[in-house]
Design an enzyme around this catalytic site. Structure first.
Site, short mmCIF file in Angstrom:
data_model
loop_
_atom_site.label_atom_id
_atom_site.label_comp_id
_atom_site.label_asym_id
_atom_site.label_seq_id
_atom_site.Cartn_x
_atom_site.Cartn_y
_atom_site.Cartn_z
N TYR A 1 0.84 -1.20 0.00
CA TYR A 1 0.00 0.00 0.00
C TYR A 1 0.87 1.24 0.00
O TYR A 1 1.95 1.26 0.63
CB TYR A 1 -0.87 0.06 1.25
N TYR B 1 -0.35 -10.00 0.54
CA TYR B 1 0.72 -9.43 1.38
C TYR B 1 0.70 -10.06 2.77
O TYR B 1 -0.33 -10.53 3.25
CB TYR B 1 0.59 -7.90 1.48
N ARG C 1 -2.59 -12.11 3.72
CA ARG C 1 -3.94 -11.77 3.27
C ARG C 1 -4.13 -12.24 1.82
O ARG C 1 -3.25 -12.05 0.99
CB ARG C 1 -4.16 -10.25 3.29
N HIS D 1 -7.16 -8.72 -2.36
CA HIS D 1 -8.49 -8.15 -2.09
C HIS D 1 -8.50 -6.67 -2.46
O HIS D 1 -7.47 -6.01 -2.50
CB HIS D 1 -8.88 -8.33 -0.62
N HIS E 1 -10.53 -3.19 -1.18
CA HIS E 1 -11.42 -2.61 -0.16
C HIS E 1 -12.49 -1.77 -0.84
O HIS E 1 -12.21 -1.02 -1.79
CB HIS E 1 -10.63 -1.71 0.79
FE LIG Z 1 -6.06 -4.62 2.67
#
Ligand SMILES: [Fe+2]
Length: 241
Positions: free
Chosen positions: A105, A144, A154, A157, A159
């Site tokens: 991110y 990640y 995870r 995905h 959000h």
């Molecule tokens: Fe996330």
């Protein structure tokens, strides 16, 4: 006094538990006392509304926000936003954010040892059309690691944040990709007890909307409130790892 019809409440098990010990941070966040059910008043069922003035028309294409193309596999994510009776929710704001193709991110809290992409910010928004449809162009986010437990990763995905027509239909959720081997191991996905409800978080491969030699496509329909509502991403934290 006017009798106001509120939105239907979710069925038991179809929304994430506030306390889900396998999702470790839910232990600190979960309320210790029983929740108080608040009636839906005019405030909760009439707003806020976001119009075209809130929207940058270019923000629905996350691959066109910089001078170059982002790295990774270009994809299209589209679907419909529906209300508790299956009717389309027109002209409603849909916001997304995601990791880049390497699973990183653009955020100071993200210290994952993977490269940032100077051509990818990872945020977008759009309004649904008159029939409740939305469409984003983006890149497939990478999986990640996170420190929930030993060797935790995870699933890929995206959000999503939606208000729908009112605060009572507010939804923050995550969309997963079909066939992702990490999904069954994901404590956030597994926060929702009901299997059918949980599986509403997994998008469908969308052959019809693929663009030859350009992009694969995934369809993710979102239901705001009611019996078939899309589950929240976790116990109402709104932070979402
Ligand atoms: Fe996330």
């Amino acid at each position: 006094m006017t009798n106001i019809a509120g939105y239907r409440r979710p069925y038991p098990g179809t929304q994430p538990n506030h306390l889900h010990p396998h999702y470790v941070s839910s232990i600190k966040r979960a309320p210790l006392r029983p929740l108080v059910s608040m009636p839906h008043t005019l405030t909760e069922i009439t707003g806020p509304l976001f119009g075209t003035e809130s929207v940058d028309v270019k923000a629905c294409d996350l691959t066109r926000q910089h001078s170059g193309d982002p790295l990774g596999e270009r994809i299209i994510v589209s679907g419909r936003v529906l209300d508790e009776n299956g009717r389309p929710v027109p002209h409603t704001l849909v916001e997304i954010w995601q990791a880049n193709a390497a699973g990183r991110y653009l955020h100071k809290v993200d210290q994952h040892n993977a490269p940032l992409d100077p051509n990818f910010t990872g945020c977008g928004h759009t309004l649904t059309d008159g029939e409740g449809r939305y469409r984003f162009v983006t890149v497939r986010p990478g999986e990640y690691p996170w420190r929930n437990h030993y060797n935790a990763w995870r699933p890929a995905h995206v959000h999503f944040s939606l208000f729908g027509p009112a605060f009572a239909t507010r939804l923050v959720t995550q969309m997963y990709f079909p066939g992702d081997a990490l999904i069954p191991f994901d404590p956030i996905f597994n926060c929702t007890d009901d299997e059918k409800a949980r599986n509403r978080l997994i998008s469908h491969f969308d052959w019809e909307n693929t663009i030859p030699e350009q992009a694969l496509a995934y369809r993710f329909d979102i239901i705001l409130a009611g019996r078939d509502a899309t589950p929240w991403e976790d116990s109402r934290s709104q932070l979402g790892k």
